[in-house]
Write a protein that holds these residues in place. Structure first.
Motif, PDB file in Angstrom:
ATOM      1  N   MET A  57       0.847  -1.181   0.000  1.00 32.44           N
ATOM      2  CA  MET A  57       0.000   0.000   0.000  1.00 32.44           C
ATOM      3  C   MET A  57       0.891   1.243   0.000  1.00 32.44           C
ATOM      4  N   SER A  58       0.428   2.265  -0.692  1.00 30.57           N
ATOM      5  CA  SER A  58       1.135   3.546  -0.689  1.00 30.57           C
ATOM      6  C   SER A  58       0.140   4.644  -0.347  1.00 30.57           C
ATOM      7  N   ALA A  59       0.627   5.860  -0.172  1.00 28.03           N
ATOM      8  CA  ALA A  59      -0.241   6.989   0.192  1.00 28.03           C
ATOM      9  C   ALA A  59      -1.361   7.165  -0.813  1.00 28.03           C
ATOM     10  N   ILE A  60      -1.039   7.003  -2.083  1.00 29.25           N
ATOM     11  CA  ILE A  60      -2.041   7.217  -3.121  1.00 29.25           C
ATOM     12  C   ILE A  60      -3.195   6.204  -3.007  1.00 29.25           C
ATOM     13  N   ASP A  61      -2.902   5.021  -2.445  1.00 32.21           N
ATOM     14  CA  ASP A  61      -3.935   3.998  -2.250  1.00 32.21           C
ATOM     15  C   ASP A  61      -4.677   4.159  -0.930  1.00 32.21           C
ATOM     16  N   ALA A  62      -4.092   4.887   0.004  1.00 31.55           N
ATOM     17  CA  ALA A  62      -4.620   4.952   1.367  1.00 31.55           C
ATOM     18  C   ALA A  62      -5.683   6.019   1.572  1.00 31.55           C
ATOM     19  N   ILE A  63      -5.796   6.939   0.639  1.00 29.35           N
ATOM     20  CA  ILE A  63      -6.752   8.039   0.815  1.00 29.35           C
ATOM     21  C   ILE A  63      -7.583   8.181  -0.447  1.00 29.35           C
ATOM     22  N   GLY A  64      -8.854   8.460  -0.264  1.00 28.68           N
ATOM     23  CA  GLY A  64      -9.766   8.581  -1.391  1.00 28.68           C
ATOM     24  C   GLY A  64      -9.360   9.672  -2.360  1.00 28.68           C
ATOM     25  N   ILE A  65      -9.642   9.459  -3.631  1.00 22.19           N
ATOM     26  CA  ILE A  65      -9.246  10.417  -4.658  1.00 22.19           C
ATOM     27  C   ILE A  65      -9.853  11.797  -4.417  1.00 22.19           C
ATOM     28  N   GLU A  66     -11.090  11.827  -3.928  1.00 20.96           N
ATOM     29  CA  GLU A  66     -11.743  13.117  -3.679  1.00 20.96           C
ATOM     30  C   GLU A  66     -11.093  13.872  -2.517  1.00 20.96           C
ATOM     31  N   ALA A  67     -10.373  13.151  -1.675  1.00 18.44           N
ATOM     32  CA  ALA A  67      -9.742  13.789  -0.518  1.00 18.44           C
ATOM     33  C   ALA A  67      -8.321  14.265  -0.807  1.00 18.44           C
ATOM     34  N   ARG A  68      -7.716  13.793  -1.870  1.00 17.90           N
ATOM     35  CA  ARG A  68      -6.312  14.132  -2.135  1.00 17.90           C
ATOM     36  C   ARG A  68      -6.082  15.625  -2.325  1.00 17.90           C
ATOM     37  N   GLN A  69      -6.902  16.243  -3.163  1.00 12.87           N
ATOM     38  CA  GLN A  69      -6.722  17.679  -3.421  1.00 12.87           C
ATOM     39  C   GLN A  69      -7.001  18.485  -2.148  1.00 12.87           C
TER      40      GLN A  69
END
Length: 156
Positions: free
Chosen positions: A1-13
């Motif tokens: 798992m990496s950070a990009i997988d750990a948080i929802g896409i809508e939450a990244r920005q």
């Protein structure tokens, strides 16, 4: 798992905007904050290397009050707060303005006081671990998000 997988896409920005707001809270961007912000953008897949400088002097953060967090799940809200607390400690000193920003963010995200204390303590621990291990900013941010994501379902 990496950070990009750990948080929802809508939450990244949202996460990146919040981190930038915290970094700029004292109206000065320390080199560590600059490195942390760039590492977060890369780890979250929001910018490619050399694409743009997200910490350029022309870029100003969106005020916390103007960031839309309505679509974030509770877990993502926790991760956003945790990463904001980590950013406040990027230069190892949490300035008064950064503390005030975290208080406003906690209210905006509807993160309870006890939960916020736990998340903040976790961020401080991981920042200290990064310093001791001399980990790169990218690796430290990735570890922060991944370890927090794994711990959140079990945390009280």
């Amino acid at each position: 798992m990496s950070a990009i997988d750990a948080i929802g896409i809508e939450a990244r920005q949202v996460l990146l905007e919040v981190m930038m707001s915290v970094a700029w809270a004292d109206r000065e961007l320390a080199p560590e904050e600059r490195q942390a912000a760039n590492a977060a953008a890369l780890a979250l897949g929001l910018v490619n290397p050399g694409e743009r400088d997200i910490v350029s002097p022309e870029r100003r953060p969106i005020p916390i009050e103007d960031i839309d967090v309505t679509g974030l799940k509770e877990r993502d809200r926790d991760l956003v707060f945790l990463c904001a607390a980590w950013m406040a400690m990027a230069d190892t000193i949490e300035q008064t303005e950064e503390t005030d920003m975290l208080v406003r963010l906690r209210a905006k995200l509807a993160v309870g006081d006890e939960r916020a204390r736990w998340l903040k303590a976790r961020a401080v621990d991981l920042r200290a671990k990064q310093t001791v291990e001399r980990a790169s900013w990218w690796r430290a941010f990735d570890r922060l998000v991944v370890e927090a994501a794994r711990a959140l379902p079990r945390a009280t």
